[in-house]
Design an enzyme around this catalytic site. Structure first.
Site, PDB file in Angstrom:
ATOM      1  N   HIS A 306      -1.258  -7.156   0.158  1.00  0.00           N
ATOM      2  CA  HIS A 306      -0.972  -7.707   1.486  1.00  0.00           C
ATOM      3  C   HIS A 306       0.019  -8.858   1.339  1.00  0.00           C
ATOM      4  O   HIS A 306      -0.028  -9.590   0.352  1.00  0.00           O
ATOM      5  CB  HIS A 306      -2.265  -8.237   2.137  1.00  0.00           C
ATOM      6  CG  HIS A 306      -2.160  -8.396   3.612  1.00  0.00           C
ATOM      7  ND1 HIS A 306      -1.615  -9.513   4.191  1.00  0.00           N
ATOM      8  CD2 HIS A 306      -2.505  -7.560   4.621  1.00  0.00           C
ATOM      9  CE1 HIS A 306      -1.644  -9.367   5.512  1.00  0.00           C
ATOM     10  NE2 HIS A 306      -2.170  -8.190   5.796  1.00  0.00           N
ATOM     11  N   ASP A 363      -6.827  -1.367   5.672  1.00  0.00           N
ATOM     12  CA  ASP A 363      -6.600   0.091   5.722  1.00  0.00           C
ATOM     13  C   ASP A 363      -7.321   0.871   4.645  1.00  0.00           C
ATOM     14  O   ASP A 363      -7.280   2.102   4.639  1.00  0.00           O
ATOM     15  CB  ASP A 363      -5.090   0.363   5.614  1.00  0.00           C
ATOM     16  CG  ASP A 363      -4.351  -0.181   6.820  1.00  0.00           C
ATOM     17  OD1 ASP A 363      -3.324  -0.860   6.639  1.00  0.00           O
ATOM     18  OD2 ASP A 363      -4.822   0.058   7.949  1.00  0.00           O
TER      19      ASP A 363
END
Ligand code: SDX
Length: 428
Positions: A306, A363
């Site tokens: 991320h 996700d």
């Protein structure tokens, strides 16, 4: 540098720039006058060190794995709130009273139907069109159906457009699924909650009523909360940039959907489940870990890493727990969940992932739950877009109301040819 100024020495001159404080988190250096002072631009491809705006909606501390919506921790909201209540909070800044929540829910419920002519719009797509392609097209076309709420300078029209977008996304998403499945569209019902209504529009068929399972409704509502907003991510920045030109809100949200579709962003949930299925069994994990670490191999662990979180994504924590609960309650024994958990454990103990601070993100586990509920993989990013619409709309409203906002127009470091004269083709 004093406490509230930053000095820059360039070209033999020194310039001072104001350092601005937020309520929490990194300070910013106000460089708005830098080009006028120095004739130079800052250079920050990917905006890794750039604050594009001031916002009071969502705060992320990537090092600590903290995510707050209007100050409330995502874990508390996921466990104790509802998507309708979080939507109200994002839009209005405070948790609603019971009456305020009831009124908001009543308003959203009565905007869930779409113009009947939109059903014709769907019929222009091939049945095998990716549902995200349909979402881009249909949401972009909404301004053709709801002209009366496109004046961005009218606060009342902004409010109506905001409610229409939040309310109609579940209907549009469910219709995208029905169209690709070759099943008839199912109308919304006003006696169901926002999330139960969406599940029924998705899974109900004329031959058999679909009674939403409370376990599934609760899990879906939690997933919507986890995806509602996330600071100035790529798709939110896209919505803000589109909105900065004065484009109507429907067009701006369609731009956000297009950006979200990318596998590096919202498309990662679909890519993550496809990756887990490709791995298939626990014994094949080392092969894929090696590929993820191989600079010559474009393969990346989807659902990992991320830009901001250099710690565990707090949403992934809730998502993994929800996956465990839902699979147990639905009696689904999905070996892919075991592969996901084993992959996470191996990656989190591998020096490459530790050094690069790569953790599961929102996700990584969502696909396991959505698959157990019955959604095809192609619908995963559609569900992300459905939930993120409230964040996009709230950020868009905040931008429109910001006195400092102006059209977004970045500059560049030009590395092309310097001026040269045209050469006629006969002389080339
Ligand atoms: C979302 O911004 C948001 O808030 C987004 C989001 C939201 O709610 O809106 O949180 C939703 O988009 C989550 C992210 C979903 N994407 C994925 O899961 C795709 C896989 N992850 C990546 O491609 C990547 O981690 C990004 C795109 C998410 C972040 O990329 P960055 O911040 O630009 O980092 P990078 O690509 O520069 O990577 C840093 C290093 C690189 O190695 P080096 O060049 O330094 O040697 O880490 C490596 C990368 O190769 N790396 C990975 C990896 N992610 C980064 N290596 C293997 N597998 C991965 N998943």
């Amino acid at each position: 540098m004093s406490d509230n100024t930053a000095s820059l020495n360039v070209g033999g001159n020194s310039y001072d720039y104001a350092v601005m404080d937020g309520s929490v988190g990194p300070q910013v250096i106000d460089v708005r006058k830098l080009y006028a002072n120095t004739g130079m631009f800052t250079y920050d491809p990917g905006f890794t060190s750039t604050a594009s705006c001031e916002s009071g909606l969502t705060y992320i501390d990537g090092d600590e794995g903290v995510l707050l919506h209007r100050g409330y921790p995502i874990g508390q909201l996921a466990e104790q709130s509802s998507f309708m209540e979080v939507s109200y909070l994002l839009l209005n800044g405070e948790l609603p009273s019971k009456q305020e929540l009831d009124e908001f829910t009543h308003t959203i419920t009565r905007h869930t139907m779409v113009h009947e002519q939109l059903t014709t719009f769907y019929r222009g797509f091939r049945r095998d069109a990716h549902p995200m392609a349909i979402m881009c097209g249909v949401v972009g076309a909404l301004s053709a159906f709801y002209h009366d709420s496109t004046d961005i300078n009218d606060p009342e029209q902004r409010k109506i457009a905001s409610h229409r977008l939040i309310a109609k996304m579940p209907t549009i998403a469910a219709m995208a699924y029905k169209y690709s499945a070759g099943q008839p569209f199912v109308y919304p019902r006003n006696d169901l909650s926002y999330t139960a209504n969406f599940l029924r529009m998705t899974f109900s068929v004329p031959a058999e009523e679909y009674i939403p399972d409370p376990v599934v409704v609760d899990a879906m509502d939690k997933i919507f909360i986890l995806h509602a907003d996330h600071e100035q991510n790529a798709s939110t920045s896209t919505v803000r940039l589109a909105g900065s030109s004065g484009a109507n809100p429907f067009a701006c949200i369609a731009a956000g959907i297009a950006c979200l579709w990318g596998p590096a962003h919202g498309g990662a949930n679909e890519a993550a489940l496809n990756m887990l299925h490709e791995i298939g069994t626990v014994d094949r994990i080392p092969e894929y870990i090696a590929r993820a670490k191989n600079k010559d191999d474009p393969f990346r662990l989807m659902g990992f890493g991320h830009r901001v979180y250099k710690n565990y994504d707090p949403r992934a924590t809730v998502m993994q727990k929800t996956a465990k609960d839902v699979l147990e309650k639905l009696g689904v024994d999905d070996p892919i969940f075991d592969v996901a958990k084993e992959l996470e454990q191996i990656a989190l103990n591998d020096p490459y992932f530790i050094e690069k601070k790569l953790y599961p993100n929102v996700d990584f586990y969502s696909g396991v739950i959505l698959s157990a509920i019955g959604f095809p993989t192609e619908m995963f990013t559609v569900l992300f877009a459905l939930a993120r619409t409230v964040g996009w709309v709230a950020q868009w409203n905040e931008m429109i109301s910001d006195p400092a906002q102006k059209i977004g127009r970045p500059r560049q470091l030009y590395t092309g040819p310097v001026q040269r004269d045209y050469v006629p083709v006969s002389a080339r």
